[in-house]
Design a protein around this motif. Structure first.
Motif, mmCIF file in Angstrom:
data_model
loop_
_atom_site.group_PDB
_atom_site.id
_atom_site.type_symbol
_atom_site.label_atom_id
_atom_site.label_comp_id
_atom_site.label_asym_id
_atom_site.label_seq_id
_atom_site.Cartn_x
_atom_site.Cartn_y
_atom_site.Cartn_z
ATOM 1 N N SER A 94 0.850 -1.181 0.000
ATOM 2 C CA SER A 94 0.000 0.000 0.000
ATOM 3 C C SER A 94 0.887 1.233 0.000
ATOM 4 O O SER A 94 2.086 1.146 0.300
ATOM 5 N N PRO A 95 0.342 2.411 -0.306
ATOM 6 C CA PRO A 95 1.148 3.633 -0.200
ATOM 7 C C PRO A 95 1.691 3.849 1.209
ATOM 8 O O PRO A 95 2.806 4.359 1.368
ATOM 9 N N PHE A 110 4.627 1.565 1.634
ATOM 10 C CA PHE A 110 5.748 2.151 0.900
ATOM 11 C C PHE A 110 6.392 3.267 1.717
ATOM 12 O O PHE A 110 7.615 3.352 1.838
ATOM 13 N N TYR A 111 5.558 4.116 2.289
ATOM 14 C CA TYR A 111 6.058 5.252 3.072
ATOM 15 C C TYR A 111 6.926 4.791 4.232
ATOM 16 O O TYR A 111 7.946 5.415 4.550
ATOM 17 N N ILE A 116 -1.420 9.952 4.925
ATOM 18 C CA ILE A 116 -1.337 8.743 4.099
ATOM 19 C C ILE A 116 -2.136 7.608 4.733
ATOM 20 O O ILE A 116 -2.840 6.864 4.035
ATOM 21 N N ASP A 165 -5.315 5.578 3.172
ATOM 22 C CA ASP A 165 -5.347 4.123 3.101
ATOM 23 C C ASP A 165 -6.637 3.571 3.699
ATOM 24 O O ASP A 165 -7.149 2.546 3.248
ATOM 25 N N ASP A 214 0.445 12.985 -1.960
ATOM 26 C CA ASP A 214 0.296 12.853 -3.419
ATOM 27 C C ASP A 214 1.590 12.315 -4.026
ATOM 28 O O ASP A 214 1.572 11.415 -4.881
ATOM 29 N N ASN A 241 3.959 10.631 -2.507
ATOM 30 C CA ASN A 241 4.183 9.258 -2.039
ATOM 31 C C ASN A 241 3.398 8.259 -2.892
ATOM 32 O O ASN A 241 3.887 7.158 -3.175
ATOM 33 N N GLU A 242 2.188 8.636 -3.300
ATOM 34 C CA GLU A 242 1.409 7.753 -4.167
ATOM 35 C C GLU A 242 2.089 7.574 -5.520
ATOM 36 O O GLU A 242 2.102 6.467 -6.085
ATOM 37 N N ASP A 252 5.339 7.795 -5.999
ATOM 38 C CA ASP A 252 6.529 6.984 -5.756
ATOM 39 C C ASP A 252 6.163 5.512 -5.599
ATOM 40 O O ASP A 252 6.885 4.623 -6.074
ATOM 41 N N HIS A 253 5.046 5.250 -4.930
ATOM 42 C CA HIS A 253 4.567 3.875 -4.790
ATOM 43 C C HIS A 253 4.261 3.286 -6.163
ATOM 44 O O HIS A 253 4.611 2.132 -6.456
ATOM 45 N N ARG A 254 3.665 4.107 -7.026
ATOM 46 C CA ARG A 254 3.359 3.643 -8.382
ATOM 47 C C ARG A 254 4.648 3.386 -9.163
ATOM 48 O O ARG A 254 4.727 2.454 -9.976
#
Length: 461
Positions: free
Chosen positions: A61-62, A65-66, A136, A140, A437, A439-440, A442-444
């Motif tokens: 999940s984002p 990832f964070y 974040i 989620d 935003d 972080n999302e 970067d997760h992608r």
């Protein structure tokens, strides 16, 4: 002019270097490094076979990832404004790095409990890391933007008000202040719902059961009448399974020497206590998300008999992710950096917290810090939290962070900088939205890197 007057002036002058509203002005730098490249560079010093598991956990999940992206955020924070007031920064102050543990007097306390990245640095960086984690986590959970903003504003407001409260206290009062869980339960009973009180009591009871005896029950089995760590690869792997007989014996002897020399980092009375135990078994154990790939060993010791266990964790300490953007640690040993930073910031620390440097079978020296694996540790399950519960928990984290900074930095100057208005609060809320935003994205980028075959990821276990 009194000392307090000078501290107040210092805090207000900090607004010239970084206006409170300026903290909301964040956008990625034009030359921002590829986030996956940052993770890959971190991986060069880690156990290569475990990197796919690290990436697999970060893909979840984002927010997951964070948790593993402290190095990415440190680079982003390096370009942000700061007042010039330093504290012993945690370096990774997200929501899940706060929790419950047992103080030496066996009372449960709530505090920061992860210090792998600790280093003297801007107090604002910890606040931004915490606030962004709240935003974040709320996303989620599928909370509305309004609920997420309320939670972020609450955590920053609690930090600001906590800073003001600690600024008014004497030095010893600040030093001895801690967030006892019993007091927190009373607080929730007065201000929260029955469900919130019940949830806190559940965490308390679970933490009370999380001891070395529980670790032995969960992680070991009897082999030929003796306790040995279970085989649960790749999360838990006994030394005997990792290496051939000669290398395993060499590694065990070096880990024994680690314990022998680590005792010198303890106080005399705690070193004496440690001397009453003997090593029974050792294993490699995967921990966390961001830490996956670092070398972490669990060590089973027995006291008067097998029913008197002590389970220690020796965790590798690498350079703080903050060092590339601030300055190198004053301590040659990163294990010592972690331990001394933790002792400075926490109101109460593990009696077995210490450090050592050891040479591995590959001939490379590595730093470790040692602590009890489980000692009344507990955490709130934010994956099921509703907006009111998330907000309450965020406030506790904000207060704990304010207390940590008050112990190690100029608390009067920080409070004077923040002032009494919500200008700083709203700026940080804007930062948190912008960073969530990013972080999302970067997760992608990590998802894309896996899909393209650039890196390998395995499912979490």
């Amino acid at each position: 002019m009194t000392l307090v007057d000078e501290q107040v002036q210092r805090g207000r002058e900090g607004r010239k270097a970084a206006g409170r509203s300026s903290h909301g002005d964040w956008a990625p730098a034009s030359d921002r490094e590829d986030p996956v490249a940052v993770l890959e560079r971190q991986g060069t010093t880690r156990v290569q076979q475990l990197l796919p598991l690290r990436y697999g956990r970060m893909l979840a999940s984002p927010f997951a990832f964070y948790r593993g992206a402290a190095a990415i955020m440190a680079a982003d924070l390096a370009g942000t404004s700061a007042s010039g007031i330093e504290v012993q920064a945690c370096g990774d102050a997200h929501l899940l790095n706060f929790g419950i543990f047992a103080a030496p007097d066996r009372r449960l306390v709530f505090d920061l409990n992860d210090f792998d990245e600790t280093l003297p640095g801007p107090w604002e960086w910890d606040v931004k890391r915490l606030a962004a984690s709240v935003e974040i986590a709320c996303r989620d959970r599928g909370f509305s933007p309004a609920d997420a903003e309320q939670a972020v504003l609450a955590v920053v407001r609690q930090y600001r008000e906590g800073a003001a409260g600690f600024a008014a206290l004497g030095n010893l009062d600040v030093w001895y202040t801690r967030l006892d869980v019993d007091a927190l339960i009373d607080y929730f009973a007065q201000t929260g719902t029955d469900a919130q009180v019940k949830a806190v009591r559940k965490v308390q009871q679970k933490a009370l059961r999380k001891t070395s005896l529980r670790a032995v029950e969960r992680l070991t089995e009897k082999v030929d009448g003796r306790l040995r760590f279970r085989r649960q690869p790749p999360v838990l792997v006994p030394v005997s399974d990792l290496l051939d007989a000669s290398d395993a014996e060499l590694l065990q002897s070096r880990l024994h020497r680690l314990l022998e020399s680590y005792r010198r980092s303890l106080t005399a009375e705690h070193a004496h206590l440690l001397d009453g135990y003997r090593v029974a078994d050792m294993a490699h154990k995967v921990v966390g998300v961001g830490s996956v790939g670092t070398r972490a060993w669990v060590i089973l010791l027995e006291g008067r008999d097998a029913g008197d266990p002590l389970v220690l964790q020796a965790k590798e300490a690498q350079a703080s992710v903050l060092e590339a953007h601030l300055r190198r640690s004053a301590h040659r040993s990163h294990g010592k950096r972690v331990v001394l930073g933790q002792r400075l910031v926490q109101a109460a620390s593990d009696i077995f917290l210490g450090w050592e440097r050891v040479t591995g079978i590959d001939g490379l020296e590595r730093d470790f810090y040692v602590r009890q694996l489980w000692d009344g540790k507990g955490s709130v399950d934010i994956s099921t939290a509703l907006p009111p519960g998330m907000t309450k928990y965020a406030q506790l984290c904000g207060l704990a962070l304010a207390r940590a900074h008050a112990r190690s930095g100029d608390r009067v100057a920080i409070a004077a900088y923040l002032g009494h208005s919500d200008r700083f609060d709203r700026a940080i809320a804007a930062f948190a939205r912008a960073y969530a935003d990013q972080n999302e994205l970067d997760h992608r980028a990590l998802q894309d890197a896996v899909a393209e075959g650039r890196i390998e990821a395995t499912p979490d276990v």
